[in-house]
Scaffold this motif. Structure first.
Motif, PDB file in Angstrom:
ATOM      1  N   TYR A  23      -0.265   3.927  -2.402  1.00 58.73           N
ATOM      2  CA  TYR A  23      -1.595   4.440  -2.206  1.00 58.73           C
ATOM      3  C   TYR A  23      -1.603   5.383  -0.990  1.00 58.73           C
ATOM      4  O   TYR A  23      -2.123   6.443  -0.878  1.00 58.73           O
ATOM      5  CB  TYR A  23      -2.596   3.110  -1.763  1.00 58.73           C
ATOM      6  CG  TYR A  23      -3.962   3.627  -1.255  1.00 58.73           C
ATOM      7  CD1 TYR A  23      -4.856   4.056  -2.207  1.00 58.73           C
ATOM      8  CD2 TYR A  23      -4.214   3.453   0.071  1.00 58.73           C
ATOM      9  CE1 TYR A  23      -6.134   4.433  -1.540  1.00 58.73           C
ATOM     10  CE2 TYR A  23      -5.340   3.574   0.464  1.00 58.73           C
ATOM     11  CZ  TYR A  23      -6.292   4.255  -0.196  1.00 58.73           C
ATOM     12  OH  TYR A  23      -7.610   4.562   0.234  1.00 58.73           O
ATOM     13  N   HIS A  24      -1.042   4.872   0.111  1.00 56.38           N
ATOM     14  CA  HIS A  24      -0.839   5.861   1.365  1.00 56.38           C
ATOM     15  C   HIS A  24      -0.147   7.139   1.267  1.00 56.38           C
ATOM     16  O   HIS A  24      -0.551   7.859   1.512  1.00 56.38           O
ATOM     17  CB  HIS A  24      -0.226   5.079   2.676  1.00 56.38           C
ATOM     18  CG  HIS A  24      -0.898   4.059   2.922  1.00 56.38           C
ATOM     19  ND1 HIS A  24      -0.321   2.729   3.602  1.00 56.38           N
ATOM     20  CD2 HIS A  24      -2.477   3.797   3.166  1.00 56.38           C
ATOM     21  CE1 HIS A  24      -1.568   1.872   4.186  1.00 56.38           C
ATOM     22  NE2 HIS A  24      -2.555   2.569   3.885  1.00 56.38           N
ATOM     23  N   ARG A  37       0.610  -1.289   0.089  1.00 51.89           N
ATOM     24  CA  ARG A  37       0.144   0.043   0.066  1.00 51.89           C
ATOM     25  C   ARG A  37       0.840   1.365  -0.058  1.00 51.89           C
ATOM     26  O   ARG A  37       0.259   2.141  -0.101  1.00 51.89           O
ATOM     27  CB  ARG A  37      -1.037  -0.056   1.290  1.00 51.89           C
ATOM     28  CG  ARG A  37      -1.473  -1.142   1.662  1.00 51.89           C
ATOM     29  CD  ARG A  37      -2.540  -1.836   0.476  1.00 51.89           C
ATOM     30  NE  ARG A  37      -3.168  -2.908   0.843  1.00 51.89           N
ATOM     31  CZ  ARG A  37      -3.743  -3.943   0.251  1.00 51.89           C
ATOM     32  NH1 ARG A  37      -3.638  -3.805  -1.184  1.00 51.89           N
ATOM     33  NH2 ARG A  37      -4.467  -4.768   0.659  1.00 51.89           N
ATOM     34  N   ALA A  65      -5.317  -6.390   7.944  1.00 54.64           N
ATOM     35  CA  ALA A  65      -6.200  -4.954   7.258  1.00 54.64           C
ATOM     36  C   ALA A  65      -6.617  -4.114   8.531  1.00 54.64           C
ATOM     37  O   ALA A  65      -6.450  -3.019   8.230  1.00 54.64           O
ATOM     38  CB  ALA A  65      -6.909  -5.167   6.077  1.00 54.64           C
ATOM     39  N   ARG A  98      -2.849   9.128  -1.441  1.00 54.12           N
ATOM     40  CA  ARG A  98      -4.142   9.602  -0.574  1.00 54.12           C
ATOM     41  C   ARG A  98      -3.823  10.278   0.670  1.00 54.12           C
ATOM     42  O   ARG A  98      -4.629  11.238   0.882  1.00 54.12           O
ATOM     43  CB  ARG A  98      -4.687   8.163  -0.502  1.00 54.12           C
ATOM     44  CG  ARG A  98      -6.064   8.600   0.261  1.00 54.12           C
ATOM     45  CD  ARG A  98      -7.428   8.409  -0.472  1.00 54.12           C
ATOM     46  NE  ARG A  98      -8.488   9.085   0.114  1.00 54.12           N
ATOM     47  CZ  ARG A  98      -9.565   8.224   0.799  1.00 54.12           C
ATOM     48  NH1 ARG A  98      -9.406   7.048   0.810  1.00 54.12           N
ATOM     49  NH2 ARG A  98     -10.522   9.106   1.139  1.00 54.12           N
ATOM     50  N   TYR A  99      -3.011   9.843   1.328  1.00 55.44           N
ATOM     51  CA  TYR A  99      -2.962  10.563   2.775  1.00 55.44           C
ATOM     52  C   TYR A  99      -1.469  11.159   2.876  1.00 55.44           C
ATOM     53  O   TYR A  99      -1.559  11.699   4.188  1.00 55.44           O
ATOM     54  CB  TYR A  99      -2.920   9.330   3.875  1.00 55.44           C
ATOM     55  CG  TYR A  99      -4.325   8.547   3.722  1.00 55.44           C
ATOM     56  CD1 TYR A  99      -5.454   9.249   4.233  1.00 55.44           C
ATOM     57  CD2 TYR A  99      -4.258   7.353   3.390  1.00 55.44           C
ATOM     58  CE1 TYR A  99      -6.598   8.467   4.241  1.00 55.44           C
ATOM     59  CE2 TYR A  99      -5.510   6.765   3.038  1.00 55.44           C
ATOM     60  CZ  TYR A  99      -6.626   7.301   3.618  1.00 55.44           C
ATOM     61  OH  TYR A  99      -7.952   6.495   3.645  1.00 55.44           O
ATOM     62  N   SER A 157     -10.932   1.712   3.586  1.00 51.01           N
ATOM     63  CA  SER A 157     -10.496   2.958   2.794  1.00 51.01           C
ATOM     64  C   SER A 157      -8.947   3.134   3.206  1.00 51.01           C
ATOM     65  O   SER A 157      -8.008   3.198   2.485  1.00 51.01           O
ATOM     66  CB  SER A 157     -11.088   4.045   2.476  1.00 51.01           C
ATOM     67  OG  SER A 157     -10.681   4.934   1.500  1.00 51.01           O
ATOM     68  N   ALA A 158      -8.623   3.323   4.436  1.00 52.63           N
ATOM     69  CA  ALA A 158      -7.386   3.797   5.089  1.00 52.63           C
ATOM     70  C   ALA A 158      -6.407   2.502   4.997  1.00 52.63           C
ATOM     71  O   ALA A 158      -5.364   2.510   4.757  1.00 52.63           O
ATOM     72  CB  ALA A 158      -7.391   4.145   6.612  1.00 52.63           C
ATOM     73  N   SER A 159      -6.837   1.176   5.156  1.00 52.93           N
ATOM     74  CA  SER A 159      -5.862   0.090   5.287  1.00 52.93           C
ATOM     75  C   SER A 159      -5.313  -0.101   3.738  1.00 52.93           C
ATOM     76  O   SER A 159      -4.232  -0.166   3.440  1.00 52.93           O
ATOM     77  CB  SER A 159      -6.362  -1.062   5.652  1.00 52.93           C
ATOM     78  OG  SER A 159      -7.247  -1.628   4.678  1.00 52.93           O
ATOM     79  N   GLY A 160      -6.311   0.386   2.650  1.00 50.96           N
ATOM     80  CA  GLY A 160      -5.855   0.405   1.343  1.00 50.96           C
ATOM     81  C   GLY A 160      -6.519  -1.046   0.732  1.00 50.96           C
ATOM     82  O   GLY A 160      -6.268  -1.348  -0.729  1.00 50.96           O
ATOM     83  N   GLU A 161      -6.952  -1.782   1.467  1.00 51.30           N
ATOM     84  CA  GLU A 161      -7.530  -3.154   0.889  1.00 51.30           C
ATOM     85  C   GLU A 161      -8.456  -2.778  -0.367  1.00 51.30           C
ATOM     86  O   GLU A 161      -9.119  -1.837  -0.363  1.00 51.30           O
ATOM     87  CB  GLU A 161      -8.114  -4.026   1.710  1.00 51.30           C
ATOM     88  CG  GLU A 161      -9.524  -3.688   2.203  1.00 51.30           C
ATOM     89  CD  GLU A 161     -10.289  -5.029   3.066  1.00 51.30           C
ATOM     90  OE1 GLU A 161     -10.624  -5.849   2.746  1.00 51.30           O
ATOM     91  OE2 GLU A 161     -10.173  -4.800   4.228  1.00 51.30           O
ATOM     92  N   MET A 213      -3.276   3.426  10.806  1.00 52.82           N
ATOM     93  CA  MET A 213      -3.514   4.750   9.996  1.00 52.82           C
ATOM     94  C   MET A 213      -4.407   5.870  10.737  1.00 52.82           C
ATOM     95  O   MET A 213      -4.145   6.850  10.530  1.00 52.82           O
ATOM     96  CB  MET A 213      -4.382   4.049   8.831  1.00 52.82           C
ATOM     97  CG  MET A 213      -3.520   3.499   7.548  1.00 52.82           C
ATOM     98  SD  MET A 213      -2.150   4.344   6.853  1.00 52.82           S
ATOM     99  CE  MET A 213      -2.859   5.716   5.789  1.00 52.82           C
ATOM    100  N   LEU A 221      -3.669  -2.437  10.248  1.00 55.71           N
ATOM    101  CA  LEU A 221      -3.414  -1.405   9.294  1.00 55.71           C
ATOM    102  C   LEU A 221      -4.364  -0.043   9.635  1.00 55.71           C
ATOM    103  O   LEU A 221      -3.854   0.851   9.533  1.00 55.71           O
ATOM    104  CB  LEU A 221      -3.117  -1.752   7.903  1.00 55.71           C
ATOM    105  CG  LEU A 221      -2.502  -0.853   6.990  1.00 55.71           C
ATOM    106  CD1 LEU A 221      -1.189  -0.094   7.739  1.00 55.71           C
ATOM    107  CD2 LEU A 221      -2.050  -1.733   5.901  1.00 55.71           C
ATOM    108  N   SER A 222      -5.811  -0.452   9.645  1.00 61.03           N
ATOM    109  CA  SER A 222      -6.524   0.585   9.793  1.00 61.03           C
ATOM    110  C   SER A 222      -6.285   1.424  11.098  1.00 61.03           C
ATOM    111  O   SER A 222      -6.497   2.421  11.073  1.00 61.03           O
ATOM    112  CB  SER A 222      -7.862   0.139   9.679  1.00 61.03           C
ATOM    113  OG  SER A 222      -8.453  -0.600   8.467  1.00 61.03           O
TER     114      SER A 222
END
Lengths: 363, 363
Positions: free
Chosen positions: A31-32, A28, A348, A35-36, B169-173, A355, A351-352
């Protein structure tokens, strides 16, 4: 050009969930960033053999190497980068700051002192590890009272069980009861016996499919469900100890000391009980479920008859489900359902949590 | 003796949800104090006639008086306490600090400037108001990008739809698709036609039961579901405008200009379409549902056939439900279900958002 904010991570535990987490973090990255504007920099990794500290952060190549080495049964201590510490507390001492997220994906109390030190440093804590949260209250309250703690995956893996419990609890609406199917294994077994399969056959089949722990007593004892139920209760603010949770084991206590093969051979002695429970339930238009039931400050874990047409009565197979019956959710409860286990879904969810902590420290 | 932390609140809107919120705040005072050491001090209240500012906070007696006055059709301007402002932006200017939570429970864009000023002051924002979040992106991004914003109740009332979307959405899955029944009214109508009731009869019955807006076109147009779907899409980071959401209205466009009584009389013209849709669905072992469907950056709102044995296929009545189909939640989705409307459940969700912001500012 936006700046990339780096969040230092200390990861304790590189078992199945830990490895899946490292893989997801690498996958990710783009993506991270996009997006962030975030980069999760892993500055230390620990397993039970010790810890590797890499203050500049492990590269993605190094992380892949860790995953492979650990998957093949290797040890952190064998890895050719960073410097080593044999005490996880030391790596927190060396690296943890207010910006750091300390992630505990072990299943051990050995991380306790590291967690407490991280809390002193005001680091964020993310736990998939149930043990510190089910320790005696005098100890565990240090975690529950810490605002920068997340532990969503300890109950129902990626399902938002903890956040929902916290939300309902925070508003203050009356929570009449919470009923949860929190073990995919026991869910599978209840569905099977409901379908007319003998309990002993269902257990052996579940073991063969890898749904149970290597020793199915781990599942059948209800201990793991009891831990989850205690975490839920404490999230509601109930001051309960593990001994306050009433747990129904699905096998006689004396089997605890038997060799596994004897237990598996003797399971057949339980079949008739299940056949008659299923019959009794059916006669009442109810279903047999192994649930955690929280109501009026009491927690019961065990077999319960639930109406066929309730959400949990309709649940089949290995999915988890939680019904929240509250002041504003009745007669129909608020329901969460879906896969409640698995290393990828759990990672996952971890990871949420990471985040959320990383984004909050920005706000 | 623990100190009580006071959180100043500015509440914009004293309609049904606003009144229920004030009642709940008063009813939970003791609980919030005991459990969280928090006191929610309401320093300003606004309706469309103006605002009352009471810097020391309205007493519980005064809050009860506000609720009663408003319930009886009175105006904030008629209340005998505080000083008055006819511009809601002014009350933010006078009272908002970093500690303040500004709560928007209106259904209007008139609060926009007040929200933007509160954001400048770094106050927390809690919205049950969908309009600012569905404004053109160039405007609305100021909200979505603000970390101290919560808007959980804009989709599914108290159901944790937004937090779950944010977490996944935050984890990116990979999120393959999200399908939601986000209107209790349309859920009721679909269940009725599935049971063989003529669509026109079902609408009139729903109107009689108070399930529809006074003008049922508000529900039947799908506009409100479209707003919720857009908020979900933007929460995923999709840069969409309201016009990008494809919406199927359940009545012909030309009816928009008709008097309500003509619409109600003419509804019968739609019955045959629904009878044949239900038959077609049944032949495929599917159910007729009015859903929001998010997939691959596109949002469709309208009637869809879904498998009978899917969670949404089994849903009946007015409850909302959202299925999240993702990389780690398949073939079975992650499911949230329960009441998706009502002033009490919505107010409780708003209060949960407020508490989250209040507790986070402590951390």
């Amino acid at each position: 050009m936006e700046t990339l904010r780096e969040i230092p991570l200390i990861v304790l535990g590189v078992g199945g969930v830990g490895r899946a987490l490292l893989e997801q973090i690498v996958a990710r990255r783009e993506y991270h960033k996009r997006r962030y504007g975030l980069y999760l920099r892993i500055v230390a990794l620990a397993d039970s053999t010790g810890a590797a500290v890499v203050p500049e952060g492990l590269s993605d190549e190094e992380l892949k190497q860790v995953v492979q080495t650990k998957a093949e049964g290797g040890r952190i201590a064998d890895l050719p980068f960073g410097y080593y510490q044999n005490d996880v507390k030391n790596i927190v001492d060396l690296e943890a700051t207010r910006e750091t997220v300390v992630v505990d994906v072990t299943a051990s109390m050995d991380t306790w002192e590291a967690l407490m030190l991280a809390r002193e440093r005001k680091s964020a804590l993310v736990l998939a590890n149930k043990l510190p949260l089910t320790a005696p209250l005098s100890q565990a309250m240090a975690l529950y009272e810490y605002p920068r703690l997340r532990y969503e995956t300890t109950v129902g893996a990626g399902l938002p069980v903890i956040v929902t419990t916290k939300r309902l609890s925070a508003s203050g609406e009356h929570i009449r009861r919470i009923i949860g199917v929190l073990s995919g294994t026991l869910g599978y077994l209840m569905t099977a016996v409901e379908d007319g399969v003998a309990f002993s056959k269902a257990v052996l089949k579940a073991k063969e499919l890898g749904y149970t722990e290597p020793d199915p007593r781990e599942d059948l004892s209800g201990r793991d469900v009891a831990r989850k139920a205690l975490i839920l209760a404490r999230t509601l603010g109930w001051k309960l100890e593990m001994e306050d949770v009433s747990v129904q084991s699905l096998y006689p206590e004396e089997w605890d000391t038997w060799p596994l093969e004897d237990v598996l051979a003797e399971l057949i002695a339980l079949d008739d009980d299940f056949f008659s429970w299923v019959d009794a339930a059916r006669a009442r238009r109810e279903a047999l479920r192994y649930v955690a039931h929280l109501e009026d400050g009491r927690v019961n874990v065990g077999i319960q008859f639930v109406p066929f047409d309730s959400p949990i009565g309709q649940l089949r197979g290995t999915d988890n489900m939680v019904e929240f019956h509250t002041e504003y959710y009745e007669p129909q409860p608020l329901v969460l359902a879906g896969r409640g286990a698995g290393v990828h879904a759990t990672a996952a969810g971890v990871l949420s949590d990471i985040m959320e902590m990383a984004l909050a420290s920005h706000g």
